[in-house]
Design an enzyme around this catalytic site. Structure first.
Site, PDB file in Angstrom:
ATOM      1  N   ASP A 113      24.078  -9.382  20.889  1.00  9.64           N
ATOM      2  CA  ASP A 113      24.543  -8.113  20.346  1.00  9.64           C
ATOM      3  C   ASP A 113      25.618  -8.427  19.294  1.00  9.64           C
ATOM      4  OD1 ASP A 113      24.685  -5.254  20.398  1.00  9.64           O
ATOM      5  OD2 ASP A 113      26.358  -5.330  21.788  1.00  9.64           O
TER       6      ASP A 113
ATOM      7  N   LYS B 126      20.068  -7.913  18.260  1.00 12.62           N
ATOM      8  CA  LYS B 126      20.385  -6.684  17.515  1.00 12.62           C
ATOM      9  C   LYS B 126      21.217  -7.081  16.302  1.00 12.62           C
ATOM     10  CE  LYS B 126      21.131  -3.719  21.569  1.00 12.62           C
ATOM     11  NZ  LYS B 126      22.153  -2.899  22.238  1.00 12.62           N
TER      12      LYS B 126
ATOM     13  N   VAL C  91      18.931  -1.073  25.539  1.00 15.70           N
ATOM     14  CA  VAL C  91      17.698  -1.314  26.289  1.00 15.70           C
ATOM     15  C   VAL C  91      17.996  -1.815  27.700  1.00 15.70           C
ATOM     16  CG1 VAL C  91      16.146  -1.699  24.333  1.00 15.70           C
ATOM     17  CG2 VAL C  91      17.482  -3.581  25.211  1.00 15.70           C
TER      18      VAL C  91
ATOM     19  N   ARG D 277      17.731  -3.703  36.275  1.00 18.32           N
ATOM     20  CA  ARG D 277      17.317  -5.052  35.877  1.00 18.32           C
ATOM     21  C   ARG D 277      15.899  -5.359  36.352  1.00 18.32           C
ATOM     22  NH1 ARG D 277      21.865  -7.922  34.059  1.00 18.32           N
ATOM     23  NH2 ARG D 277      23.841  -7.403  35.053  1.00 18.32           N
TER      24      ARG D 277
ATOM     25  N   LYS E 264      23.727 -12.623  34.534  1.00 27.44           N
ATOM     26  CA  LYS E 264      22.518 -12.299  35.243  1.00 27.44           C
ATOM     27  C   LYS E 264      21.351 -11.967  34.311  1.00 27.44           C
ATOM     28  CE  LYS E 264      25.308  -9.944  38.731  1.00 27.44           C
ATOM     29  NZ  LYS E 264      25.637  -8.598  39.259  1.00 27.44           N
ATOM     30  N   GLY E 265      21.653 -11.475  33.123  1.00 30.30           N
ATOM     31  CA  GLY E 265      20.645 -10.817  32.297  1.00 30.30           C
ATOM     32  C   GLY E 265      19.382 -11.602  31.992  1.00 30.30           C
TER      33      GLY E 265
ATOM     34  N   GLU F 125      19.278 -16.581  26.596  1.00 35.84           N
ATOM     35  CA  GLU F 125      20.008 -15.308  26.702  1.00 35.84           C
ATOM     36  C   GLU F 125      19.024 -14.136  26.766  1.00 35.84           C
ATOM     37  OE1 GLU F 125      22.551 -13.614  27.162  1.00 35.84           O
ATOM     38  OE2 GLU F 125      24.377 -14.424  26.271  1.00 35.84           O
ATOM     39  N   ASP F 126      19.466 -13.042  27.356  1.00 31.30           N
ATOM     40  CA  ASP F 126      18.653 -11.833  27.333  1.00 31.30           C
ATOM     41  C   ASP F 126      18.739 -11.151  25.974  1.00 31.30           C
ATOM     42  OD1 ASP F 126      21.338 -11.124  27.688  1.00 31.30           O
ATOM     43  OD2 ASP F 126      20.950  -9.632  29.242  1.00 31.30           O
TER      44      ASP F 126
ATOM     45  N   ASP G 264      20.595  -4.644  32.164  1.00 31.98           N
ATOM     46  CA  ASP G 264      21.105  -3.596  33.054  1.00 31.98           C
ATOM     47  C   ASP G 264      21.775  -2.457  32.310  1.00 31.98           C
ATOM     48  OD1 ASP G 264      23.452  -5.155  32.270  1.00 31.98           O
ATOM     49  OD2 ASP G 264      24.517  -3.958  33.766  1.00 31.98           O
TER      50      ASP G 264
HETATM   51  P1  IMP Z   1      27.445  -9.868  22.860  1.00 33.99           P
HETATM   52  O1  IMP Z   1      28.515 -10.792  23.334  1.00 33.99           O
HETATM   53  O2  IMP Z   1      28.008  -8.665  22.178  1.00 33.99           O
HETATM   54  O3  IMP Z   1      26.400 -10.546  22.015  1.00 33.99           O
HETATM   55  O4  IMP Z   1      26.789  -9.241  24.140  1.00 33.99           O
HETATM   56  C1  IMP Z   1      25.817  -9.826  24.881  1.00 33.99           C
HETATM   57  C2  IMP Z   1      25.720  -9.139  26.227  1.00 33.99           C
HETATM   58  O5  IMP Z   1      25.918  -7.722  26.154  1.00 33.99           O
HETATM   59  C3  IMP Z   1      24.314  -9.328  26.757  1.00 33.99           C
HETATM   60  O6  IMP Z   1      24.171 -10.564  27.416  1.00 33.99           O
HETATM   61  C4  IMP Z   1      24.153  -8.110  27.644  1.00 33.99           C
HETATM   62  O7  IMP Z   1      24.689  -8.364  28.915  1.00 33.99           O
HETATM   63  C5  IMP Z   1      24.995  -7.032  26.988  1.00 33.99           C
HETATM   64  N1  IMP Z   1      24.177  -6.114  26.185  1.00 33.99           N
HETATM   65  C6  IMP Z   1      24.222  -5.923  24.859  1.00 33.99           C
HETATM   66  N2  IMP Z   1      23.333  -4.999  24.450  1.00 33.99           N
HETATM   67  C7  IMP Z   1      22.674  -4.616  25.562  1.00 33.99           C
HETATM   68  C8  IMP Z   1      21.595  -3.676  25.808  1.00 33.99           C
HETATM   69  O8  IMP Z   1      21.033  -3.016  24.902  1.00 33.99           O
HETATM   70  N3  IMP Z   1      21.199  -3.541  27.108  1.00 33.99           N
HETATM   71  C9  IMP Z   1      21.762  -4.243  28.129  1.00 33.99           C
HETATM   72  N4  IMP Z   1      22.751  -5.120  27.949  1.00 33.99           N
HETATM   73  C10 IMP Z   1      23.212  -5.315  26.669  1.00 33.99           C
END
Ligand code: IMP
Length: 180
Positions: free
Chosen positions: A102, A130, A152, A164, A42-43, A98-99, A158
């Site tokens: 991380d 990040k 954030v 959101r 959803k992000g 992507e939103d 979210d």
């Molecule tokens: P990754 O797989 O660790 O890169 O995570 C990505 C997903 O984690 C994003 O699409 C978000 O849904 C969630 N996420 C990571 N950091 C944040 C944040 O600071 N706020 C909200 N959602 C986050």
């Protein structure tokens, strides 16, 4: 709702300007390509809507709903696609929207999975990144803003499926991200 968040992180004005630039850049890079813009829900919904309208050339749109699972759900890298694409991506130029990136595990999973459908190219455009939290290297071609290790919310992002709809990005204090 807005009183909870004392610190708007990126203002709407800054975001609008950055998205306009990203749109121009993508438009130039994909001028002679067969672009399909794939929003990761959803992000990404808010960013996607603004970015798509900043790309002023013909393209296809599609969406994937992904969900994380596992104990430490977010950033555990255990991701699944809840829906499939409706468009054929074979031989086309996929740009994932992507939103936030991380650990990088979600994007890594999506690139690996979608590559099996043999797109001509596959790239990533993320509103936020990040870098300090990265667990795997993923190529990010378009990044709105690099941010430090803070949680954030807003503008699609979210906390426990809420906030959101906040029209700007804000830092959420007192959250242990590892517990999410
Ligand atoms: P990754 O797989 O660790 O890169 O995570 C990505 C997903 O984690 C994003 O699409 C978000 O849904 C969630 N996420 C990571 N950091 C944040 C944040 O600071 N706020 C909200 N959602 C986050």
């Amino acid at each position: 709702m807005e009183r909870i968040f004392g610190r708007p992180f990126v203002t709407q004005e800054a975001m609008r300007a950055r998205i306009r630039d990203l749109g121009r850049q993508i438009m130039a890079d994909y001028a002679d390509k067969d672009l399909i813009l794939v929003g990761i829900l959803k992000g990404a919904f808010a960013f996607y809507a603004d970015l798509a309208r900043a790309i002023r050339s013909p393209m296809r749109v599609d969406f994937l709903v992904v969900a994380s699972y596992g104990v430490k759900a977010k950033s555990s890298g255990r991701v699944k696609m809840v829906t499939q694409l409706t468009e054929n991506i074979t031989g086309r130029d996929v740009l994932l929207v992507e939103d936030i990136v991380d650990s990088g595990l979600t994007v890594q999973y999506l690139i690996n999975t979608l590559s099996k459908q043999k797109p001509r190219s596959i790239r990533v455009c993320t509103l936020l990144s990040k870098p300090q939290r990265r667990k795997v290297h993923v190529p990010l071609h378009y990044v709105g803003f690099e941010i430090p290790n803070q949680y954030v919310v807003g503008y699609g992002l979210d906390y426990r499926q809420k906030y959101r709809n906040l029209p700007y990005l804000a830092v959420l204090d007192k959250v242990n991200v590892e517990d999410e």
